[in-house]
Write an enzyme that holds these catalytic residues in place. Structure first.
Site, short mmCIF file in Angstrom:
data_model
loop_
_atom_site.label_atom_id
_atom_site.label_comp_id
_atom_site.label_asym_id
_atom_site.label_seq_id
_atom_site.Cartn_x
_atom_site.Cartn_y
_atom_site.Cartn_z
N ASP A 105 0.86 -1.18 0.00
CA ASP A 105 0.00 0.00 0.00
C ASP A 105 0.90 1.24 0.00
OD1 ASP A 105 -2.48 1.36 0.36
OD2 ASP A 105 -2.29 1.28 2.52
N ASP A 161 -7.57 -8.73 6.26
CA ASP A 161 -8.63 -8.44 7.24
C ASP A 161 -9.10 -6.99 7.24
OD1 ASP A 161 -6.06 -7.50 8.40
OD2 ASP A 161 -7.35 -6.99 10.10
P1 IMP Z 1 1.96 -0.51 3.77
O1 IMP Z 1 3.01 -0.50 4.83
O2 IMP Z 1 1.16 0.77 3.76
O3 IMP Z 1 2.44 -0.88 2.40
O4 IMP Z 1 0.89 -1.52 4.25
C1 IMP Z 1 0.91 -2.82 4.01
C2 IMP Z 1 0.01 -3.53 5.00
O5 IMP Z 1 -1.16 -2.78 5.26
C3 IMP Z 1 -0.45 -4.83 4.40
O6 IMP Z 1 0.38 -5.85 4.81
C4 IMP Z 1 -1.83 -4.98 4.97
O7 IMP Z 1 -1.76 -5.69 6.17
C5 IMP Z 1 -2.30 -3.60 5.28
N1 IMP Z 1 -3.25 -3.11 4.25
C6 IMP Z 1 -3.00 -2.27 3.22
N2 IMP Z 1 -4.08 -2.08 2.47
C7 IMP Z 1 -5.06 -2.84 3.02
C8 IMP Z 1 -6.44 -3.09 2.66
O8 IMP Z 1 -7.00 -2.59 1.68
N3 IMP Z 1 -7.10 -3.97 3.48
C9 IMP Z 1 -6.53 -4.54 4.57
N4 IMP Z 1 -5.26 -4.35 4.92
C10 IMP Z 1 -4.53 -3.49 4.16
#
Ligand code: IMP
Ligand code: MG
Length: 180
Positions: A105, A161
């Site tokens: 994300d 989740d």
């Molecule tokens: P990042 O550090 O922002 O890249 O986030 C990654 C983590 O955020 C992933 O491993 C997910 O656990 C969580 N995440 C990101 N987007 C979503 C979503 O749409 N639904 C649920 N969990 C999400």
């Protein structure tokens, strides 16, 4: 925890996920062909379904380990501060490593985990995320493999989740609040 009522609209079917995993596993297989020291590292908890399906498509001697890092609370926004809650059980020095993540994300989690694991001196490290929301990226990190690019929507299912719910759905769905 009670939430505003929501429904889940299918975004990626179980069948499409299975077909994509078959394709990805062929590429992974080619990349790691001949290795006898591959460790597949799943990021808890969201990758548990994906890693289970992925390793069963690989015809390689694999070890499986898990690491838990978190940047999310129980909400829908990343806190951007990544912490390691549970480290690997085994050593990865000199090993080939494939890090398996559910979704990238902002990029903070995979970026941090990648840098952290590199300090353990693996021979090679590749990363795979089932889902990618490129529109939300805040750090410049590109996984080696991506399953599907998706729009900026909050998704659940196939291990992923919403406040610990809906991980058991066999497909990836989009959360839609009924009062919106
Ligand atoms: P990042 O550090 O922002 O890249 O986030 C990654 C983590 O955020 C992933 O491993 C997910 O656990 C969580 N995440 C990101 N987007 C979503 C979503 O749409 N639904 C649920 N969990 C999400
Ligand atoms: Mg996660």
């Amino acid at each position: 925890m009670p939430h505003r009522p929501y429904v889940i609209d299918t975004m990626i079917s179980a069948k499409s996920i299975a077909a994509r995993i078959e394709e990805l596993s062929r590429e992974i297989q080619t990349t790691f062909e001949g290795t006898d020291k591959l460790v597949v590292v799943g990021l808890l908890r969201g990758s548990f379904v994906f890693i289970a399906d992925l390793v069963r498509e690989l015809d390689l001697p694999v070890e499986v380990d898990f690491l838990e890092a978190s940047s999310y609370g129980d909400g829908m926004e990343s806190s951007r501060e990544v912490r390691i809650f549970k480290d690997l059980r085994g050593a990865i020095e000199g090993r080939d490593v494939l890090v398996v993540e559910d979704i990238i994300d902002t990029g903070h989690t995979l970026h941090h985990v990648h840098d952290y694991l590199m300090t353990k001196k693996p021979a090679r490290m590749k990363t795979i995320a089932l889902l990618d929301k490129p529109a939300r990226r805040e750090v410049d990190f590109k996984p080696t493999w991506i399953g599907f690019e998706i729009p900026d929507e909050f998704v659940v299912g196939y291990g992923i989740d919403f406040a610990q719910r809906n991980r058991n759905l066999p497909f990836v769905g989009k959360v839609r609040f009924k009062d919106e």
